[in-house]
Design an enzyme around this catalytic site. Sequence first.
Site, mmCIF file in Angstrom:
data_model
loop_
_atom_site.group_PDB
_atom_site.id
_atom_site.type_symbol
_atom_site.label_atom_id
_atom_site.label_comp_id
_atom_site.label_asym_id
_atom_site.label_seq_id
_atom_site.Cartn_x
_atom_site.Cartn_y
_atom_site.Cartn_z
ATOM 1 N N HIS A 1 9.681 -0.265 9.279
ATOM 2 C CA HIS A 1 8.631 -1.294 9.300
ATOM 3 C C HIS A 1 8.751 -2.226 8.089
ATOM 4 O O HIS A 1 9.206 -3.357 8.195
ATOM 5 C CB HIS A 1 7.237 -0.635 9.293
ATOM 6 C CG HIS A 1 6.901 0.096 10.558
ATOM 7 N ND1 HIS A 1 6.876 -0.514 11.793
ATOM 8 C CD2 HIS A 1 6.549 1.386 10.786
ATOM 9 C CE1 HIS A 1 6.533 0.355 12.721
ATOM 10 N NE2 HIS A 1 6.336 1.516 12.133
ATOM 11 N N ASP B 1 0.856 -1.205 0.000
ATOM 12 C CA ASP B 1 0.000 0.000 0.000
ATOM 13 C C ASP B 1 0.891 1.254 0.000
ATOM 14 O O ASP B 1 0.877 2.022 0.945
ATOM 15 C CB ASP B 1 -0.941 -0.005 1.223
ATOM 16 C CG ASP B 1 -0.200 -0.037 2.558
ATOM 17 O OD1 ASP B 1 0.985 -0.459 2.589
ATOM 18 O OD2 ASP B 1 -0.798 0.359 3.577
HETATM 19 O O1 RIB Z 1 2.397 -0.313 11.163
HETATM 20 C C1 RIB Z 1 3.289 -0.105 10.107
HETATM 21 C C2 RIB Z 1 2.630 -0.404 8.782
HETATM 22 O O2 RIB Z 1 1.574 0.519 8.614
HETATM 23 C C3 RIB Z 1 3.529 -0.253 7.581
HETATM 24 O O3 RIB Z 1 3.190 -1.214 6.611
HETATM 25 C C4 RIB Z 1 3.262 1.145 7.100
HETATM 26 O O4 RIB Z 1 3.390 1.258 5.700
HETATM 27 C C5 RIB Z 1 1.880 1.473 7.622
HETATM 28 O O5 RIB Z 1 0.900 1.376 6.722
HETATM 29 CA CA CA Z 2 2.836 -0.595 4.228
#
Ligand code: RIB
Ligand code: CA
Length: 316
Positions: free
Chosen positions: A242, A10
Amino acid sequence: MTRKIIIDTDPGIDDAMAIFLAFNAPQLDVLALTTTFGNVAVELATKNALILSEVAGVNVPVAQGVAVPLVAAPLPPPDFVHGSDGFGNINWPAPKGQADERSAAQMIVDLVHQYPNQVTIVALGPLGNLAKALALDPSIAELVDEVILMGGADKEPGNVSPVAEANIINDPHAADIVFTASWQVTMVGLDVTHRVMINDKFLDNIRQADTDKQCGEFLYQATQFYFNFYQQTFDIEGCYVHDASTIVYAIAPDIFTTTPGVVRVATEGVAIGQTIVATPGKHYAVNFWQDKPVTNVCVGVDSERLLSLIATTFNA
Ligand code: RIB
Ligand code: CA
């Protein structure tokens, strides 16, 4: 041998870093990008995935996926984290390419059958496309090598609610389907991604090293908005890593320590989106976790090695 991966995404500032990292990694062969709503609406996620492949000069199919959660009410896109363009409001020029005509779920099913037991799905967003692919063809659960997902939290607090991580709370029903299907899932959650941080200097080094492409410049520009969010919200210099952590796991799983756990997701009420991890084989008075598949839950990470792998992959 390279590892074949599909990235379900995303994009998203940290998704951009993950995707560029995967494109640059000689250990990985990115078969496709499949898109979902999450950080942005799905149409924008598709446009952004096309932009990322063009910035990196990589010819990879992009297939658009789900626009809303399976059951839960949609949450508004977090434009205060990723900007209204998903890339920190840098307003990068529109892509020239177009998405594949197939849905993300169909693309996943097709590629898994084309390369039986060879495909790893790396999921960086809410999990609706994976749930839809399983519904379309349940046999893929036995044919996928591994699902590595960024999402959830075991002992670490959530980042959207006290217990819920963003990707899981955005589609808790889909997440529960993915965790309880009979494929091997590895959960790269907040327990590890909150242990890894990068700062402006780290990205500046990547920008300086990237002389032939625009990936470094793109990441540097887009992440300034993300850094501002962290500064203003948490008084932190830098940001967590992340989504790129899942790509590192796909390349070098020994950078992480894992523990086996049976994961169920709360799908309603005050705990909606919580990943509840039970000890495999332990008897509980309620049977939500009984006879369910065991997930590899990441609980520790060598942050220094992880950052060094990212830097060297970008030649920085
Ligand atoms: O919590 C972190 C996630 O949420 C990652 O995938 C970041 O892109 C956000 O959407
Ligand atoms: Ca993401």
